[in-house]
Design an enzyme around this catalytic site. Structure first.
Site, short mmCIF file in Angstrom:
data_model
loop_
_atom_site.label_atom_id
_atom_site.label_comp_id
_atom_site.label_asym_id
_atom_site.label_seq_id
_atom_site.Cartn_x
_atom_site.Cartn_y
_atom_site.Cartn_z
N CYS A 55 0.60 11.29 -0.03
CA CYS A 55 0.27 10.12 -0.85
C CYS A 55 1.14 10.04 -2.09
O CYS A 55 1.18 10.96 -2.91
CB CYS A 55 -1.21 10.20 -1.24
N CYS A 58 -0.73 10.31 -5.36
CA CYS A 58 -1.16 11.70 -5.61
C CYS A 58 0.01 12.51 -6.18
O CYS A 58 -0.17 13.33 -7.10
CB CYS A 58 -1.65 12.34 -4.32
N CYS A 390 3.34 -9.92 2.10
CA CYS A 390 2.17 -9.15 2.53
C CYS A 390 2.02 -9.16 4.05
O CYS A 390 1.87 -10.22 4.67
CB CYS A 390 0.92 -9.71 1.86
N CYS A 393 -1.27 -10.63 5.26
CA CYS A 393 -1.28 -12.10 5.12
C CYS A 393 -0.57 -12.74 6.31
O CYS A 393 -1.04 -13.76 6.85
CB CYS A 393 -0.60 -12.51 3.82
#
Length: 517
Positions: A55, A58, A390, A393
């Protein structure tokens, strides 16, 4: 935060069973399902990070988390981490739905989300507040130390005979303990030494005039408003550590974009008298144009011309850029601020051109047509706020077109609309793409955000259930009659939510939009 569901299969195999131990040269303690319960039970207060090694957020947090762990170790406040790719069951037990997730534990039966910023100083400050009572007792011996325990420290000097004010202050501190450090004293002599008369509230800070005194009514809303104003630097610095507090202050924010520290320091000093004049009405702060210059574009400035100034009304989401052909001089900008605060300046509105005509079943909305098509009518209007880049989208687009067709015969009651939220100023707060909201007729000021599966059936059911007109989407479907009739008739077919074409559609909280700050 990166969304995930379900958990990725662990690639670490038997390594997940390794007992908890501090990483080499690390003050962040790695826990597993075998050691988590005992560790949390043995410590009164624990901050836990649930993370995934891959991540990016992270990884960005890791050095800050380590620095905070090192500083908090001396205060006996442990910081731990749990690798969710190895400890799937443990992370699922605590309903971890994104990375990183930070939770505060007070034993196994009590945990709550960490609500502070993901910066070293913020983590330390937040956890110190959690380790203390909502209100700490202050006396002559510990006053000076207590005043320096955080950037903002609030002490109530309230006599023992002022029970009503004392109870009000205690209740306020309980409500705001995550945000501020509170102390109290009923010693009149100590109040005298601080040049205040009981009852009073004193806010100590490590900047500007160092302290501010509140002597008004002990009304919680009034006290909070005063604290927000008194705890904000006259001319501060906008960055990851401070951005959220400026945005939640409830008053306009004036940005001073400049590329060098020297230039920002000069402008900060020049603007101090203006900031003092308008204290409580507007916050003014500098921002590093080299690091965060792209944000200028979000505020309708040219992101290539600095220094620059702009006012953002964070409540109304309106923007007032100062003419970038002019020099940023305190006197002239001060006059501009006066005019904006006195409603003498029209806000800048970023908008695509209004379409000459609407094509297709989905109405295209732009900033200049937003009020007309979404707000100022008696229709139930479903709006998709999207971004061209996106992926979700793009996946939704054909279904959304199909949804629009269902309401073609009821366009006088229902509008299916979309707006590019990256190319148009919008009055709504958008946290991710796509965001879908229904603006019911007669309740346009209370839009309802859609959080279900992105299927045509479920969206249609949402409109029917929440719209004022309760219109059911109807599809025109061609049905063949028996051969001998020799004809084809069109039959209106209501959409059923029981036959979802995509039962496993992606949830509506993906593709999050993150401000660069």
């Amino acid at each position: 935060m990166r969304s995930f569901a379900p958990f990725a299969l662990s690639l670490l195999g038997a390594a997940a069973a390794v007992s908890a131990s501090a990483d080499v040269e690390s003050n962040v303690i790695a826990l597993t399902k075998d050691t988590f319960n005992d560790f949390v039970t043995e410590h009164e207060l624990v901050l836990a990070e649930f993370y995934a090694p891959w991540c990016g957020h992270c990884k960005a947090l890791a050095p800050k988390y380590e620095e905070a762990a090192t500083e908090l170790k001396a205060k006996d406040i442990p910081l731990v981490k749990i690798d969710c790719t190895a400890e799937e069951d443990l992370c699922r037990e605590y309903k971890v739905e994104g990375y990183p997730t930070l939770k505060i534990f007070r034993g196994l039966q009590s945990n709550k989300p960490y609500a502070g910023a993901r910066q070293t100083e913020s983590i330390v400050s937040y956890m110190v507040k959690q380790s203390l009572p909502a209100v700490s007792s202050v006396n002559e011996e510990n006053l000076e130390d207590f005043k320096t325990m955080d950037k903002i420290v609030i002490i109530g000097y309230i006599g023992s005979d002022n029970q009503k004010q004392s109870e009000s202050f205690q209740a306020f501190a309980e409500e705001q303990r995550d945000n501020y450090l509170f102390g109290s004293s009923d010693d009149a002599t100590l109040a005298d030494s601080e040049a205040v008369t009981q009852p009073a509230i004193v806010l100590y800070k490590d900047f500007d005039e160092k302290k501010a005194v509140y002597t008004g009514e002990f009304d919680q809303e009034a006290i909070l408003t005063w604290i927000k104003t008194a705890s904000t630097p006259l001319v501060g610095e906008i960055g990851p550590e401070t951005y959220s507090s400026y945005m939640s202050a409830g008053i306009p924010l004036g940005y001073i974009f400049a590329e060098t520290q020297e230039e920002r320091d000069e402008l900060k000093e020049a603007f101090r008298p203006i900031a003092e004049k308008h204290r409580g009405a507007i916050n003014i702060a500098t921002i590093d144009a080299k690091a965060f210059g792209a944000h200028a574009g979000n505020l309708n400035l040219d992101p290539t011309k600095f220094p620059a100034f702009v006012i953002h009304d964070t409540v109304k989401n309106t923007k007032f850029p100062y003419d970038q052909t002019k020099a940023i001089e305190a006197e002239s900008v001060g006059e501009f601020i006066d005019d904006v605060l006195n409603d003498k300046v029209e806000p800048s509105i970023k908008s695509e051109p209004v379409p000459e005509e609407q094509e297709g079943p989905v109405t295209v909305v732009v900033a200049h047509s937003y009020n007309e098509l979404v707000i100022d009518n008696d229709k139930d209007v479903l709006v998709e706020f999207y971004a061209p880049w996106c992926g979700h989208c793009k996946a939704l687009a054909p279904k959304y077109e199909e949804l629009g067709k269902l309401y073609a015969k009821n366009s006088d009651k229902v509008t299916i609309a979309k707006i590019d939220a990256t190319a148009n100023d919008i009055p709504e707060t958008i946290q991710g793409f796509p965001t879908i909201k229904l603006f019911p007729a007669g309740s346009k000021d209370s839009p309802i955000e859609y959080s279900g599966s992105r299927t045509v059936e479920d969206l249609a059911e949402f409109i029917k259930a929440n719209g004022k007109h309760q219109v059911e989407g109807v599809a025109e479907e061609e049905v063949e009659e028996p051969e001998e009739a020799g004809t084809v008739t069109a039959t209106a077919t209501p959409v059923s939510s029981t036959a979802s074409e995509e039962a496993t559609a992606a949830p509506a909280d993906e593709d999050k939009k993150h401000d660069e700050l």
